[in-house]
Design an enzyme around this catalytic site. Sequence first.
Site, PDB file in Angstrom:
ATOM      1  N   LEU A   1     -29.205 -28.439   0.870  1.00 51.85           N
ATOM      2  CA  LEU A   1     -30.361 -27.913   1.314  1.00 51.85           C
ATOM      3  C   LEU A   1     -30.789 -28.901   2.497  1.00 51.85           C
ATOM      4  O   LEU A   1     -30.269 -29.895   2.704  1.00 51.85           O
ATOM      5  CB  LEU A   1     -31.326 -27.995  -0.083  1.00 51.85           C
ATOM      6  CG  LEU A   1     -30.790 -27.212  -1.249  1.00 51.85           C
ATOM      7  CD1 LEU A   1     -31.726 -27.409  -2.314  1.00 51.85           C
ATOM      8  CD2 LEU A   1     -30.890 -25.710  -0.760  1.00 51.85           C
ATOM      9  N   CYS A   2     -32.064 -28.186   3.021  1.00 50.85           N
ATOM     10  CA  CYS A   2     -32.693 -28.775   4.246  1.00 50.85           C
ATOM     11  C   CYS A   2     -32.143 -30.210   4.703  1.00 50.85           C
ATOM     12  O   CYS A   2     -31.160 -30.257   5.717  1.00 50.85           O
ATOM     13  CB  CYS A   2     -34.009 -29.040   3.713  1.00 50.85           C
ATOM     14  SG  CYS A   2     -35.310 -29.369   5.255  1.00 50.85           S
ATOM     15  N   VAL A   3     -32.479 -31.139   4.456  1.00 52.02           N
ATOM     16  CA  VAL A   3     -32.312 -32.289   4.752  1.00 52.02           C
ATOM     17  C   VAL A   3     -30.401 -32.851   5.044  1.00 52.02           C
ATOM     18  O   VAL A   3     -30.048 -33.102   5.998  1.00 52.02           O
ATOM     19  CB  VAL A   3     -32.966 -33.712   4.377  1.00 52.02           C
ATOM     20  CG1 VAL A   3     -32.438 -34.956   4.682  1.00 52.02           C
ATOM     21  CG2 VAL A   3     -34.288 -33.392   4.348  1.00 52.02           C
TER      22      VAL A   3
ATOM     23  N   ASP B   1     -28.942 -22.168   2.016  1.00 52.60           N
ATOM     24  CA  ASP B   1     -30.164 -22.714   1.814  1.00 52.60           C
ATOM     25  C   ASP B   1     -31.028 -21.442   2.264  1.00 52.60           C
ATOM     26  O   ASP B   1     -31.208 -21.146   3.183  1.00 52.60           O
ATOM     27  CB  ASP B   1     -30.180 -23.670   3.001  1.00 52.60           C
ATOM     28  CG  ASP B   1     -31.597 -24.438   2.953  1.00 52.60           C
ATOM     29  OD1 ASP B   1     -32.577 -23.911   2.032  1.00 52.60           O
ATOM     30  OD2 ASP B   1     -31.742 -25.429   3.682  1.00 52.60           O
TER      31      ASP B   1
END
Length: 143
Positions: free
Chosen positions: A44-46, A71
């Site tokens: 996910l994201c980071v 994601d």
Amino acid sequence: MTRTPDHAVRNAAAPATPASASAPANTAPATTAPDLTVDGTGLLCVQLLLRLRKQIAHLPAGAVVHILTTDPAAPLDLPAWCHLTGHEYLGPIPSTAPDHDVYALRLTSAPVQTRPGRPWHPTPAATSAPTPDTPNPTPNQTD
């Protein structure tokens, strides 16, 4: 038999505008071969951006990168991160894979560097800092 006016036939037979003519200029054609494919499935994201940043560090400017991701925020995060860093977001790539999406970007020659572990934060050198000619502001002092 009812006859249709010639202009109606011509208009009806005219081909529709191709999707590529109305698509934004920053979308990657389906035939763009990547210089690197980053597998970010399950991230996910980071974590996705950290892996991406690490794997593109050695690539030259102009390299095309495909990102495989699950994601759900990737369609928002990837263009925003590209805007922040200066890379060119090319958009989604058509894929027949049912378990992930594919997005593309093109690397810039001078990306804005981001902090280790914090891909959404430019390094202090990348932000505007006082120059030697500009005095630092001092707090107001009363005597």
